[in-house]
Scaffold this motif. Structure first.
Motif, PDB file in Angstrom:
ATOM      1  N   ILE A 161      50.241  80.295  63.871  1.00  0.00           N
ATOM      2  CA  ILE A 161      49.867  81.085  65.046  1.00  0.00           C
ATOM      3  C   ILE A 161      51.142  81.526  65.751  1.00  0.00           C
ATOM      4  CG2 ILE A 161      48.550  81.152  67.179  1.00  0.00           C
ATOM      5  CD1 ILE A 161      46.896  80.784  64.621  1.00  0.00           C
ATOM      6  N   ILE A 162      51.409  82.832  65.699  1.00  0.00           N
ATOM      7  CA  ILE A 162      52.570  83.415  66.384  1.00  0.00           C
ATOM      8  C   ILE A 162      52.063  84.037  67.675  1.00  0.00           C
ATOM      9  CG2 ILE A 162      54.407  85.139  66.234  1.00  0.00           C
ATOM     10  CD1 ILE A 162      54.410  84.720  63.218  1.00  0.00           C
ATOM     11  N   LYS A 163      52.554  83.565  68.805  1.00  0.00           N
ATOM     12  CA  LYS A 163      51.931  83.883  70.078  1.00  0.00           C
ATOM     13  C   LYS A 163      52.239  85.276  70.598  1.00  0.00           C
ATOM     14  CE  LYS A 163      51.708  79.096  71.667  1.00  0.00           C
ATOM     15  NZ  LYS A 163      52.038  78.159  72.758  1.00  0.00           N
ATOM     16  N   SER A 164      53.289  85.913  70.116  1.00  0.00           N
ATOM     17  CA  SER A 164      53.619  87.245  70.632  1.00  0.00           C
ATOM     18  C   SER A 164      54.406  88.036  69.604  1.00  0.00           C
ATOM     19  CB  SER A 164      54.445  87.133  71.922  1.00  0.00           C
ATOM     20  OG  SER A 164      55.762  86.702  71.638  1.00  0.00           O
ATOM     21  N   GLY A 165      54.367  89.356  69.766  1.00  0.00           N
ATOM     22  CA  GLY A 165      55.158  90.210  68.893  1.00  0.00           C
ATOM     23  C   GLY A 165      56.646  90.001  69.107  1.00  0.00           C
ATOM     24  N   GLY A 166      57.039  89.664  70.341  1.00  0.00           N
ATOM     25  CA  GLY A 166      58.446  89.397  70.617  1.00  0.00           C
ATOM     26  C   GLY A 166      58.973  88.239  69.795  1.00  0.00           C
ATOM     27  N   THR A 167      58.107  87.255  69.531  1.00  0.00           N
ATOM     28  CA  THR A 167      58.505  86.121  68.699  1.00  0.00           C
ATOM     29  C   THR A 167      58.797  86.572  67.274  1.00  0.00           C
ATOM     30  OG1 THR A 167      57.189  84.598  70.042  1.00  0.00           O
ATOM     31  CG2 THR A 167      57.777  83.882  67.826  1.00  0.00           C
ATOM     32  N   LEU A 168      58.004  87.514  66.756  1.00  0.00           N
ATOM     33  CA  LEU A 168      58.272  88.042  65.411  1.00  0.00           C
ATOM     34  C   LEU A 168      59.655  88.656  65.333  1.00  0.00           C
ATOM     35  CD1 LEU A 168      54.880  89.698  64.419  1.00  0.00           C
ATOM     36  CD2 LEU A 168      56.100  87.989  63.087  1.00  0.00           C
ATOM     37  N   GLU A 169      60.024  89.403  66.367  1.00  0.00           N
ATOM     38  CA  GLU A 169      61.346  90.029  66.365  1.00  0.00           C
ATOM     39  C   GLU A 169      62.448  88.980  66.414  1.00  0.00           C
ATOM     40  OE1 GLU A 169      63.737  93.645  68.638  1.00  0.00           O
ATOM     41  OE2 GLU A 169      61.723  93.070  69.261  1.00  0.00           O
ATOM     42  N   GLN A 170      62.238  87.919  67.196  1.00  0.00           N
ATOM     43  CA  GLN A 170      63.225  86.841  67.261  1.00  0.00           C
ATOM     44  C   GLN A 170      63.308  86.087  65.939  1.00  0.00           C
ATOM     45  OE1 GLN A 170      65.342  87.203  69.619  1.00  0.00           O
ATOM     46  NE2 GLN A 170      64.926  85.601  71.110  1.00  0.00           N
ATOM     47  N   LEU A 171      62.159  85.841  65.310  1.00  0.00           N
ATOM     48  CA  LEU A 171      62.166  85.158  64.008  1.00  0.00           C
ATOM     49  C   LEU A 171      62.978  85.929  62.981  1.00  0.00           C
ATOM     50  CD1 LEU A 171      58.438  83.983  63.726  1.00  0.00           C
ATOM     51  CD2 LEU A 171      60.452  82.494  63.666  1.00  0.00           C
ATOM     52  N   ALA A 172      62.896  87.240  63.048  1.00  0.00           N
ATOM     53  CA  ALA A 172      63.620  88.075  62.088  1.00  0.00           C
ATOM     54  C   ALA A 172      65.133  87.941  62.249  1.00  0.00           C
ATOM     55  CB  ALA A 172      63.205  89.534  62.254  1.00  0.00           C
ATOM     56  N   ARG A 173      65.593  87.526  63.444  1.00  0.00           N
ATOM     57  CA  ARG A 173      67.022  87.497  63.726  1.00  0.00           C
ATOM     58  C   ARG A 173      67.593  86.085  63.808  1.00  0.00           C
ATOM     59  NH1 ARG A 173      67.025  88.949  68.879  1.00  0.00           N
ATOM     60  NH2 ARG A 173      69.273  89.174  68.885  1.00  0.00           N
ATOM     61  N   VAL A 174      66.784  85.036  63.547  1.00  0.00           N
ATOM     62  CA  VAL A 174      67.214  83.652  63.712  1.00  0.00           C
ATOM     63  C   VAL A 174      68.456  83.357  62.874  1.00  0.00           C
ATOM     64  CG1 VAL A 174      66.593  81.285  63.079  1.00  0.00           C
ATOM     65  CG2 VAL A 174      65.019  82.660  64.419  1.00  0.00           C
ATOM     66  N   ARG A 175      69.430  82.678  63.494  1.00  0.00           N
ATOM     67  CA  ARG A 175      70.659  82.318  62.795  1.00  0.00           C
ATOM     68  C   ARG A 175      70.918  80.813  62.787  1.00  0.00           C
ATOM     69  NH1 ARG A 175      69.626  86.199  60.993  1.00  0.00           N
ATOM     70  NH2 ARG A 175      70.692  88.216  60.912  1.00  0.00           N
ATOM     71  N   SER A 176      70.249  80.060  63.671  1.00  0.00           N
ATOM     72  CA  SER A 176      70.397  78.601  63.706  1.00  0.00           C
ATOM     73  C   SER A 176      69.016  77.964  63.755  1.00  0.00           C
ATOM     74  CB  SER A 176      71.202  78.152  64.935  1.00  0.00           C
ATOM     75  OG  SER A 176      72.512  78.661  64.895  1.00  0.00           O
ATOM     76  N   ALA A 177      68.891  76.789  63.122  1.00  0.00           N
ATOM     77  CA  ALA A 177      67.626  76.057  63.120  1.00  0.00           C
ATOM     78  C   ALA A 177      67.890  74.606  63.494  1.00  0.00           C
ATOM     79  CB  ALA A 177      66.947  76.145  61.762  1.00  0.00           C
ATOM     80  N   ALA A 178      67.169  74.112  64.499  1.00  0.00           N
ATOM     81  CA  ALA A 178      67.278  72.727  64.926  1.00  0.00           C
ATOM     82  C   ALA A 178      65.951  72.026  64.638  1.00  0.00           C
ATOM     83  CB  ALA A 178      67.604  72.646  66.417  1.00  0.00           C
ATOM     84  N   PHE A 179      66.031  70.755  64.205  1.00  0.00           N
ATOM     85  CA  PHE A 179      64.829  70.021  63.809  1.00  0.00           C
ATOM     86  C   PHE A 179      64.794  68.660  64.493  1.00  0.00           C
ATOM     87  CE2 PHE A 179      65.654  72.941  60.373  1.00  0.00           C
ATOM     88  CZ  PHE A 179      64.390  73.348  59.937  1.00  0.00           C
ATOM     89  N   ASP A 180      63.602  68.295  64.962  1.00  0.00           N
ATOM     90  CA  ASP A 180      63.340  66.906  65.304  1.00  0.00           C
ATOM     91  C   ASP A 180      63.214  66.134  63.993  1.00  0.00           C
ATOM     92  OD1 ASP A 180      62.537  64.629  66.878  1.00  0.00           O
ATOM     93  OD2 ASP A 180      60.490  65.039  66.215  1.00  0.00           O
ATOM     94  N   LYS A 181      63.289  64.816  64.052  1.00  0.00           N
ATOM     95  CA  LYS A 181      63.213  64.033  62.810  1.00  0.00           C
ATOM     96  C   LYS A 181      61.810  63.506  62.556  1.00  0.00           C
ATOM     97  CE  LYS A 181      64.600  59.757  62.486  1.00  0.00           C
ATOM     98  NZ  LYS A 181      63.372  59.114  61.878  1.00  0.00           N
ATOM     99  N   THR A 182      61.359  62.570  63.377  1.00  0.00           N
ATOM    100  CA  THR A 182      60.104  61.875  63.122  1.00  0.00           C
ATOM    101  C   THR A 182      58.909  62.813  63.244  1.00  0.00           C
ATOM    102  OG1 THR A 182      61.073  59.843  63.998  1.00  0.00           O
ATOM    103  CG2 THR A 182      58.676  59.908  63.759  1.00  0.00           C
ATOM    104  N   GLY A 183      58.143  62.915  62.164  1.00  0.00           N
ATOM    105  CA  GLY A 183      56.960  63.767  62.172  1.00  0.00           C
ATOM    106  C   GLY A 183      57.257  65.221  61.877  1.00  0.00           C
ATOM    107  N   THR A 184      58.536  65.554  61.772  1.00  0.00           N
ATOM    108  CA  THR A 184      58.919  66.940  61.482  1.00  0.00           C
ATOM    109  C   THR A 184      59.603  66.993  60.119  1.00  0.00           C
ATOM    110  OG1 THR A 184      59.170  67.419  63.843  1.00  0.00           O
ATOM    111  CG2 THR A 184      60.210  68.936  62.298  1.00  0.00           C
ATOM    112  N   LEU A 185      60.820  66.455  60.035  1.00  0.00           N
ATOM    113  CA  LEU A 185      61.483  66.355  58.735  1.00  0.00           C
ATOM    114  C   LEU A 185      60.902  65.203  57.920  1.00  0.00           C
ATOM    115  CD1 LEU A 185      65.186  66.996  59.764  1.00  0.00           C
ATOM    116  CD2 LEU A 185      63.730  68.504  58.399  1.00  0.00           C
ATOM    117  N   THR A 186      60.487  64.152  58.617  1.00  0.00           N
ATOM    118  CA  THR A 186      59.798  63.069  57.925  1.00  0.00           C
ATOM    119  C   THR A 186      58.299  63.342  57.982  1.00  0.00           C
ATOM    120  OG1 THR A 186      59.619  61.723  59.923  1.00  0.00           O
ATOM    121  CG2 THR A 186      61.604  61.457  58.576  1.00  0.00           C
ATOM    122  N   GLY A 187      57.546  62.606  57.180  1.00  0.00           N
ATOM    123  CA  GLY A 187      56.117  62.871  57.080  1.00  0.00           C
ATOM    124  C   GLY A 187      55.311  62.438  58.273  1.00  0.00           C
TER     125      GLY A 187
END
Length: 639
Positions: free
Chosen positions: A318-344
């Motif tokens: 679920i992408i909440k806005s068209g502005g988010t689509l434009e930002q997704l297209a330009r993403v250059r860095s990605a940050a992740f939580d660990k528990t429940g995100t990178l881990t199962g």
């Protein structure tokens, strides 16, 4: 022409729960069309009147009728255009207004009416295209039930509104019926189709006491369930609210089109003026401007954005806005939580290490009793381990969860604190750090102000974590970082397996916000799932919540919610954003190139004004059809 996206309202009434209504007849549809698009209807009437007068030999009367009407529309459009200019918004409607006036001045009144019809009809065309693009979004909403079958004290059932259902009620779910709210199964066993929620293609069997998720479809037998969440707090209502927000959002297409507005307008006016100057024929000026009307720029890009959002919704994103689509297209860095995100997010208890004076069973029982009041993903693992060993869980009346730190509760007359070592050290004496093997993590426990021991746990990495990071790198997201509140050694172990180079551990929510807001390579995407991730998801340029089992707070703070428990959807979100933006820009350029080509032909006198106005409709069609490609998946990218 309005440069916003007019989206038809999405019907929240379930087709399963209401009687079918008669479809409106042709007369009703026509009346509805006239009410919604009065300018289109009036333009068609004026064209018919002018055409009739011309066929009757009354050319002067036909010209007057058409010209007065066209100038009136031009004045109406011009007023809005001037207001926009005064607000500093230089749009491209100036070309359409100029083309209408120019065709009237040179006597091409049929062409002026065609331009008016093109502009007013563009709204209807846009609604049709937007409705096509929203089909997958609407499909989610169409399933939302309005009623439930509540069981009374005498065992009889009554049909009530879903909004009237309260926690503790017993509901009867009929065969093939959509579960209206979250609950616990009270029947001995049942089978549910969870494909719409979790993506699981096969029916899922449940036994008494197991959770039942709203939005799933019951099998072939009626079952009973106890309500654990009201409509507003249930899983499917969260999806409905998120999809409704996505459907109501306005894509940033006005900004996108306006990047080309000024140069396109200048080129069109210059070419039209040059054609007039060289040919000495003022009609040539009008003929060039007729094919320069900017509808493709205003329609095609919104359709592409809506198509991208629809495609994402079909994939459980679920992408909440068209502005988010434009930002997704330009993403250059990605940050992740660990528990429940990178881990199962399915940790297991490997060892109980009680401190002196405490038994292993006593320690686990008290810790699990307190963890009943925690939303952290580790809490359920502690509780399940205690129950599997037959240990008793004690209730508490004063439990307090301290976000990212732990939980404190009085259980069976004992003051129990469970959480991070720093939190335990602040509230108890005798803390001893646990020695951990690679990949292990420790939950610390204090009882009555004294360190009571540790619970050694392990939360394995998701199988597709490394592939997801590799896919992001392949799409140009060059910088990946892990932000976690867990211990450095545990975080580094998971980061190595996932292919993440930078790790920041032992963080509080405010630390995560500070790091994300100061990252150099922007825009920054942040992925998380818990309540403690809500602030950083809101602070990131694009916040993505793993919403299948995550918290409501995280989902509400995020710009993107992944409704399936699949980390690969993060990379798919970026891919959808990139492809949608590419198609939107491509659609604008198709409109520009075709329009410029027609302008050149018109400048040499090859396209009369009427033919030019009609040819512009073909340009509209070509750009919209190209924009609708955003509904389709592109070529799969291999990491």
């Amino acid at each position: 022409m309005d440069d916003s996206v007019n989206q038809p309202p999405l019907d929240l009434v379930s087709r399963h729960d209401v009687a079918p209504v008669n479809e409106p007849g042709k007369a009703g549809k026509l009346a509805g069309f006239i009410r919604r698009y009065p300018v289109v209807a009036l333009t068609l009437v004026v064209m018919a009147v002018a055409g009739g007068l011309a066929l009757s030999g009354l050319d002067t009367a036909a010209q007057w009728v058409a010209s007065v009407y066209a100038v009136g529309i031009a004045v109406q459009q011009g007023i809005g255009m001037v207001r926009d200019i005064m607000r500093g918004h230089w749009g491209i409607d100036i070309l359409a207004v100029t083309a209408i006036v120019a065709t009237v001045v040179v006597g091409e009144y049929i062409a002026s009416l065609i331009i008016v019809l093109m502009l007013s009809g563009g709204e209807a065309l846009e609604d049709y295209a937007a409705g096509r693009a929203q089909r997958e979004l609407k499909a989610l909403l169409d399933r939302a039930p309005l009623t439930a079958h509540r069981e009374g004290a005498d065992g009889a059932t009554e049909e009530v509104s879903v909004a009237e259902v309260r926690v503790g009620d017993i509901l009867v779910i009929k065969p093939a019926e959509v579960v209206p709210v979250d609950g616990l199964l009270r029947s001995e066993s049942a089978s549910f189709d969870e494909a719409a929620i979790t993506g699981e293609s096969l029916p899922v069997d449940r036994v008494a006491g197991e959770p039942v998720i709203s939005g799933t479809v019951n099998g072939s037998a009626a079952v009973r369930m106890e309500v654990t969440a009201t409509e507003a707090d249930s899983q499917y209502s969260r999806i409905v609210a998120l999809v409704q927000a996505a459907a109501d959002s306005k894509a940033p297409v006005v900004r996108l089109a306006d990047r080309y507005a000024v140069p396109f307008t200048i080129v069109a006016l210059a070419l039209a003026g040059l054609a007039w100057f060289l040919s000495k024929d003022p009609a040539r000026f009008a003929e060039v401007l007729v094919v320069a009307t900017p509808c493709p720029l205003l329609i095609a890009a919104p359709v592409a954005f809506l198509g991208g959002m629809s495609r994402a919704a079909k994939a459980g994103i679920i992408i909440k806005s068209g502005g988010t689509l434009e930002q997704l297209a330009r993403v250059r860095s990605a940050a992740f939580d660990k528990t429940g995100t990178l881990t199962g997010g399915h940790p297991t208890l490997e060892e109980v290490r009680p401190a002196s004076g405490f038994g292993a069973g006593e320690l686990l029982s008290l810790a699990a009793s307190a963890e009943q009041y925690s939303s952290h993903v580790l809490a359920s693992a502690v509780i399940d381990s205690a129950l599997s060993r037959g240990l008793e869980l004690h209730p508490s009346d004063d439990a307090v969860e301290h976000a990212t730190n732990g939980v404190a509760a009085t259980c069976n007359g004992r003051a129990v604190i469970v959480g991070k070592p720093a939190f335990i050290a602040e509230n108890a004496s005798g803390l001893a750090a646990a020695e951990l093997a690679s990949g292990q993590l420790a939950v610390y426990v204090a009882v009555d102000g004294r360190f009571a021991g540790t619970l050694i746990m392990r939360d394995p990495i998701r199988p597709n974590s490394a592939a997801t990071i590799a896919s992001l790198h392949a799409m140009g997201v060059g910088h990946a970082i892990m932000l976690t509140g867990d211990a450095q050694s545990t975080a580094e172990h998971i980061a190595r397996e996932a292919g993440i180079d930078q790790v920041r551990a032992g963080l509080l929510p405010e630390d995560k916000v500070r790091i994300v807001t100061t990252l150099e390579h922007r825009p920054v995407l942040m992925v998380g799932d818990g309540i403690n991730d809500a602030p950083v998801l809101a602070a990131a340029d694009v916040g993505i919540a793993m919403g299948a089992k995550g918290s409501t707070a995280a989902s509400e703070s995020a710009d993107v919610v992944i409704m399936l428990d699949d980390l690969a959807k993060v990379a798919q979100s970026v891919e959808i954003g990139r492809r949608t933006m590419k198609i939107a820009v491509q659609s604008i350029w198709i409109g520009i190139i075709l329009s410029v080509g027609l302008m050149v032909l018109a400048a040499f006198g090859c396209i009369p004004a009427v033919a030019g106005a009609l040819s512009q409709e073909l340009v509209d069609l070509a750009t919209i059809l190209n924009a609708l490609r955003a509904l389709l998946p592109g070529r799969r990218r291999r990491p």
